[in-house]
Write an enzyme that holds these catalytic residues in place. Structure first.
Site, PDB file in Angstrom:
ATOM      1  CB  CYS A 141      -0.941  -0.001   1.199  1.00  0.00           C
ATOM      2  SG  CYS A 141      -0.116  -0.127   2.809  1.00  0.00           S
ATOM      3  CG  HIS A 278      -4.016   0.760   4.538  1.00  0.00           C
ATOM      4  ND1 HIS A 278      -3.387  -0.119   3.692  1.00  0.00           N
ATOM      5  CD2 HIS A 278      -5.100   1.233   3.860  1.00  0.00           C
ATOM      6  CE1 HIS A 278      -4.068  -0.193   2.555  1.00  0.00           C
ATOM      7  NE2 HIS A 278      -5.105   0.627   2.628  1.00  0.00           N
ATOM      8  CG  ASN A 298      -7.901   1.068   0.347  1.00  0.00           C
ATOM      9  OD1 ASN A 298      -6.683   1.048   0.448  1.00  0.00           O
ATOM     10  ND2 ASN A 298      -8.673   0.341   1.137  1.00  0.00           N
TER      11      ASN A 298
END
Length: 330
Positions: A141, A278, A298
């Protein structure tokens, strides 16, 4: 804090977040049929025996969590939680696979707020945000966040929007751990110091696993990062809005533990904002409705959340959205 201590704290947090009083939901009423789950989300048909039983229990546990999380539903725009493709993972498995970003402490933002901001702003409306990607079972990520910001800033500058190589950052940013996790600040610092040019994704495609760094000559075309800033905007989210409008999409590190169950709507609860884990890309905001919110891209594919996006309430530093926010300069 060592990783073991982190897990102990998270375990304690989960006990508080999902208390025993909420575990009495009738499993027959709340658990999704596991065969239907397997078919809907394309799980391996050969899953059997002990693993099948274990994953079936995880789906039932997820349904019990959702009953608790959805009890906070107050208005139609509130976040909704339910069965999705992560529901057959334990909370520990989910963290180990997907929540692998780390955050370096960022200095508090000390600049001025931007006056006259629009009530809503979305860089997607300018056609400078690339489509939602899927990191798959790789803790990448942090690389998606950095590359997403870089390719958007390049497009804002007048170049054609082009998906740049996440795999290049994953393989070559030596201060980070590839699929085992990394820091957006360290990745940006690596790009700044080395002047490595990011090549198009078509030249260095994503493989969802860490590989050997492929080097390109200095004469090879690509996009180099000149500089970046990283700030803590906690308590100053209006200033962060101005930063977004002036600098382009922002790479942010958040607490996404509860996102395993997210289906859509605006998150207002269930984020501790104490453990960043994240990396995401903040592309816009909307303050028109009853609940002002950030628009966040995302990297879990378009079937998750709001077609790959999550909305987070502005104010109160929900999910730690303002703790570590980076802007890229080309």
């Amino acid at each position: 804090m060592c990783f073991t201590d982190y897990l102990v704290i998270i375990s304690t947090l989960n006990t508080l977040l999902f208390p025993l009083c909420c575990q009495n939901v009738n499993a027959d009423q709340t658990a999704a049929d596991f065969d239907s789950f397997m078919e809907q989300f394309g799980r391996r048909s050969e899953v059997s025996g002990e693993e099948r039983h274990r994953r079936s229990l995880y789906v039932q546990d997820a349904a019990k969590r959702h009953a608790y999380l959805n009890a906070f539903f107050k208005v139609p725009q509130s976040a909704k939680y339910g069965i999705n493709r992560f529901s057959d993972l334990s909370q520990q498995e989910f963290r180990d696979l997907y929540l692998r970003a780390s955050a370096d402490r960022a200095p508090l933002f000390s600049g001025l707020k931007t006056e006259g901001l629009p009530d809503k702003f979305d860089w997607r409306d300018k056609a400078v945000v690339a489509p939602v990607q899927n990191q798959e079972a790789c803790g990448s990520c942090w690389a998606f966040s950095v590359v997403g910001a870089t390719q958007s800033v390049r497009a804002i500058g007048g170049s054609q929007l082009e998906q740049l190589s996440v795999q290049q950052v994953l393989d070559c940013s030596f201060q980070n751990g590839g699929c085992n996790g990394g820091s957006t600040s360290q990745a940006l610092n690596w790009l700044k110091q080395t002047r490595v040019k990011l090549v198009p994704q078509s030249e260095y495609p994503y493989k969802a696993k860490t590989g050997i760094c492929h080097f390109f000559s200095q004469s090879h075309g690509g996009v180099a990062v000149k500089n970046f800033t990283a700030h803590d905007f906690s308590g100053q989210e209006e200033a962060m809005m101005g930063h977004l409008v002036e600098r382009g999409p922002l790479a942010a590190i958040v607490d996404a533990v509860s996102w395993q169950d997210y289906l859509g709507g605006i998150i207002q609860h269930h984020c501790s904002s104490q453990w960043s884990n994240h990396a995401v890309l903040v592309v816009g905001y909307n303050t028109v409705g009853d609940i002002p919110y950030w628009i966040v891209q995302n990297s879990w594919g378009t079937t998750w959340g709001n077609e790959g996006y999550v909305y987070i309430k502005i104010g109160g530093n929900v999910c730690g959205i303002a703790d570590s926010v980076a802007a890229v300069f080309l």
